[in-house]
Design a protein around this motif. Structure first.
Motif, PDB file in Angstrom:
ATOM      1  N   GLN A   1      30.920  32.879  41.323  1.00  0.00           N
ATOM      2  CA  GLN A   1      30.980  32.549  39.906  1.00  0.00           C
ATOM      3  C   GLN A   1      29.615  32.714  39.244  1.00  0.00           C
ATOM      4  O   GLN A   1      29.522  33.180  38.108  1.00  0.00           O
ATOM      5  CB  GLN A   1      31.500  31.126  39.730  1.00  0.00           C
TER       6      GLN A   1
ATOM      7  N   SER B   1      35.671  34.033  37.838  1.00  0.00           N
ATOM      8  CA  SER B   1      35.620  32.998  36.814  1.00  0.00           C
ATOM      9  C   SER B   1      36.678  31.957  37.137  1.00  0.00           C
ATOM     10  O   SER B   1      37.716  32.267  37.724  1.00  0.00           O
ATOM     11  CB  SER B   1      35.860  33.592  35.423  1.00  0.00           C
TER      12      SER B   1
ATOM     13  N   THR C   1      36.691  39.011  37.511  1.00  0.00           N
ATOM     14  CA  THR C   1      36.242  39.416  36.187  1.00  0.00           C
ATOM     15  C   THR C   1      36.113  40.934  36.129  1.00  0.00           C
ATOM     16  O   THR C   1      36.286  41.635  37.130  1.00  0.00           O
ATOM     17  CB  THR C   1      34.877  38.789  35.866  1.00  0.00           C
TER      18      THR C   1
END
Length: 481
Positions: A194, A200, A210
């Motif tokens: 992350q 995410s 992502t």
């Protein structure tokens, strides 16, 4: 004269690599730096000098240099005194002068090379350590301290280490329901993914890939691993870890022998703390967290080498040769048993059937829109299909059917036709005059996004609402008076 011949052979090496590539592109390939080198250039000279006190670090960094930089280093390594720039420049053919100058610049920014008063010399610490690495001198344990073989508890074999590394690699690169049979990654791994922007996590749901994460999956496995480790290095200072010791441990692992066990006693406190993280990433294996021994996996021993970093041919072969067949009717056949590749396909393909070494599905409007909603672009989908196309598909031109490419792009344009924007809807005006008066004021402020004169309403942007409200209140209070 001998040195001049050596330099000429390096400078002209690009001409012998490929009959189809031009000289300019091959020079670019020759000088393209490893991903770690720009990071090292940003470190202060004092930190690099500490790093160069480790023979394994110097040998690993030497491996990461390109051919000309390595040749320069070796020509200076055994000299006891500095050499003039003019003497060194005389060994270089004229048309490759820029390659030579770029190599000098790179070595200088890494503080490997000292340029002073028109003379060249190697960093003293780097020269001493690299000499020890080559000749076997020194007793620092820089390459790790091998553990004596324990017949009661023999080390895990190479095949077992490969399987362990694969499992951890998949769980690190991908967190998804499709990989439920693989060990769930630790909180440290999730935070790293992350933090690097690859995953995410919204409102406590499962982590989602992502757009950057999907682009990351297009990179070769070796580049993927270094992308994660570079993020780990950026986090090291925040965690109050000694960056030099972190780098030293990475380089130490890259020079160890696969299948052997090493002791932890000679490691620093920072390096011992790294063992937990490196187990989660699949770089090392330990029988228990408290064990005094560890074994590096293939992911670790190939960090600074040109050998494949993937432990087995499962995925390595399919990534290099391609495994996807895409037909003009949008049907997809993926010849793979790699759970990571199957999970990635599931991002933009509606999967129908699964067999031991084959996955069948279709590229549909709904599956592509699902990918688009997750931040994956049409260009990235097409790029993934091209990168992993089956060798049979590479016989066609264009490689991906034009109808499929165009339709994927059209589905993206379809999604982009509607755009949302926050604001306020003004309606229920008492009269046409009131509506036109307020609308005119809003237009002067340039905040009107939409209007409908028939229904006496308009939509204004969020930042202009306070002005409109004040204006309406003043007009209302004035009419009441």
């Amino acid at each position: 004269m001998t040195e001049r011949i050596v330099w000429k052979s390096i400078a002209s090496a690009s001409k012998n690599r490929s009959d189809n590539a031009d000289d300019k592109s091959l020079i670019t390939e020759l000088n393209e730096p490893h991903a770690l080198l720009p990071f090292l250039q940003l470190q202060p000279a004092t930190s690099l000098t500490r790093l160069y006190q480790s023979p394994s670090s110097c040998l690993s960094i030497f491996r990461l240099l390109d051919a000309v930089e390595r040749q320069l280093t070796m020509n200076l390594l055994w000299l006891d005194s500095a050499i003039s720039l003019s003497t060194m420049g005389a060994w270089v053919v004229q048309d490759k002068k820029k390659v030579y100058d770029d190599a000098l610049d790179m070595l200088s920014r890494l503080h490997i090379l000292n340029i002073h008063a028109g003379k060249l010399s190697l960093n003293t610490s780097f020269k001493t350590s690299l000499r020890h690495a080559i000749t076997g001198g020194g007793t620092t344990g820089s390459f790790g301290v091998p553990a004596e073989r324990d017949e009661k508890r023999p080390p895990m074999g190479i095949e077992g280490l490969d399987g362990y590394a694969l499992e951890r690699l998949f769980s690190t690169l991908w967190c998804h329901r499709e990989l439920a049979n693989i060990r769930k990654p630790s909180q440290g791994v999730l935070y790293l993914l992350q933090r690097s922007g690859l995953m995410s996590n919204h409102h406590g749901s499962l982590p989602q890939i992502t757009s950057s994460g999907f682009q990351f999956l297009l990179h070769p496995p070796h580049a993927q691993l270094w992308d994660l480790l570079l993020q780990y290095l950026h986090m090291a200072e925040e965690r109050q870890m000694d960056l030099v010791e972190v780098l030293t441990f990475f380089f130490m692992l890259s020079t160890m022998e696969l299948g052997k066990e090493y002791l932890t006693e000679n490691l620093s406190q920072t390096q011992k703390a790294m063992l937990d993280d490196l187990r989660d990433y699949g770089l090392i294996w330990q029988r228990r967290a408290s064990s005094r021994r560890f074994s590096p996996t293939r992911l670790a021993t190939t960090l600074t080498s040109s050998s494949p970093s993937l432990p087995t041919a499962v995925g390595a072969a399919s990534s290099q040769q391609g495994f996807i067949v895409l037909e003009t009717n949008y049907r997809v056949y993926a010849y793979t048993d790699n759970p990571l590749q199957t999970a990635v396909l599931n991002l933009f393909v509606s999967l129908k059937y699964r067999f031991p070494n084959l996955v069948v599905g279709s590229v549909t409007r709904d599956s592509v829109r699902r990918a688009l909603n997750n931040g994956i672009s049409a260009a990235q989908i097409i790029s993934y299909l091209v990168t992993h196309a089956h060798p049979q598909m590479r016989k066609f031109n264009p490689l991906i059917p034009v109808t499929v490419q165009d339709q994927i792009r059209l589905w993206e344009l379809e999604k982009d036709r509607l755009k949302s924007q926050e604001g306020y809807l003004y309606t229920a005006f008492a009269s046409q005059a009131d509506y036109e008066y307020v609308l005119e004021y809003a237009k002067q402020l340039d905040i009107v996004l939409w209007e409908n004169n028939t229904k006496r309403c308009f939509f204004g942007s969020l930042d202009g609402h306070s002005n409109i409200r004040t204006f309406i209140e003043r007009r209302t209070s004035g009419a009441a008076d």
